[in-house]
Scaffold this motif. Sequence first.
Motif, PDB file in Angstrom:
ATOM      1  N   TRP A 128       0.653 -35.391  66.173  1.00  0.00           N
ATOM      2  CA  TRP A 128      -0.675 -35.748  65.673  1.00  0.00           C
ATOM      3  C   TRP A 128      -0.674 -35.822  64.146  1.00  0.00           C
ATOM      4  N   THR A 142      -1.906 -39.128  61.987  1.00  0.00           N
ATOM      5  CA  THR A 142      -2.657 -38.947  60.745  1.00  0.00           C
ATOM      6  C   THR A 142      -1.657 -38.584  59.662  1.00  0.00           C
ATOM      7  N   PRO A 148      -6.600 -40.581  59.176  1.00  0.00           N
ATOM      8  CA  PRO A 148      -6.019 -41.427  60.224  1.00  0.00           C
ATOM      9  C   PRO A 148      -5.160 -42.563  59.656  1.00  0.00           C
ATOM     10  N   TYR A 152      -3.301 -44.286  64.735  1.00  0.00           N
ATOM     11  CA  TYR A 152      -4.426 -43.511  65.273  1.00  0.00           C
ATOM     12  C   TYR A 152      -5.439 -44.442  65.921  1.00  0.00           C
ATOM     13  N   TYR A 153      -5.734 -45.557  65.260  1.00  0.00           N
ATOM     14  CA  TYR A 153      -6.733 -46.488  65.775  1.00  0.00           C
ATOM     15  C   TYR A 153      -6.233 -47.230  67.012  1.00  0.00           C
ATOM     16  N   ARG A 156      -6.827 -44.672  69.690  1.00  0.00           N
ATOM     17  CA  ARG A 156      -8.270 -44.577  69.933  1.00  0.00           C
ATOM     18  C   ARG A 156      -8.766 -45.736  70.800  1.00  0.00           C
ATOM     19  N   ARG A 157      -8.275 -46.946  70.550  1.00  0.00           N
ATOM     20  CA  ARG A 157      -8.669 -48.099  71.379  1.00  0.00           C
ATOM     21  C   ARG A 157      -8.189 -47.946  72.817  1.00  0.00           C
TER      22      ARG A 157
END
Length: 159
Positions: A128, A142, A148, A152-153, A156-157
């Motif tokens: 992480w 991150t 982030p 990370y994105y 998240r998606r």
Amino acid sequence: MTARPAAARFYRIARSDCRGCNIVAADVLDQDGMASWLEKFQAALRATSTPIPRLWGLHNYQDVNNNTSDGTRRMLRIVPGKIWLTETGIVRFGRRPFSPSRAAKATAYMFKLAKSSSRLERLYIYQWSGATPDERFDAGLTDFRGKPRPAYYVVRRQI
């Protein structure tokens, strides 16, 4: 990779000590020698009449970071049962310079590869929090301050 009998003994002990547990039989890296190691590991189990495991682990760094599927497909051919992808995604290591954008592309491919077989049951992203700039390995979603990164994105998606 030469500790097959010892690894087989460890698996047998873990299996007998915790009968209700999910024991990952062997957690291997998708590198040269993986196939022969797995075959010899299974042979060491058969030599002691230990059932061949139905749960395996794979660190598929090569495939994910090189946008290939060779190691993952090879493991799917060699072992029965489910495979958990247990370490994946690199921002910086060895010959791979620091590149959050490359890591994001690798992370997107990781999800695509994980969906390629119903036997690839779980996916564990390795890290992480990122490392400080002076460390040689970094796989964080991150940065070391908690900001982030592009990967990370991607995660998240997906979730």
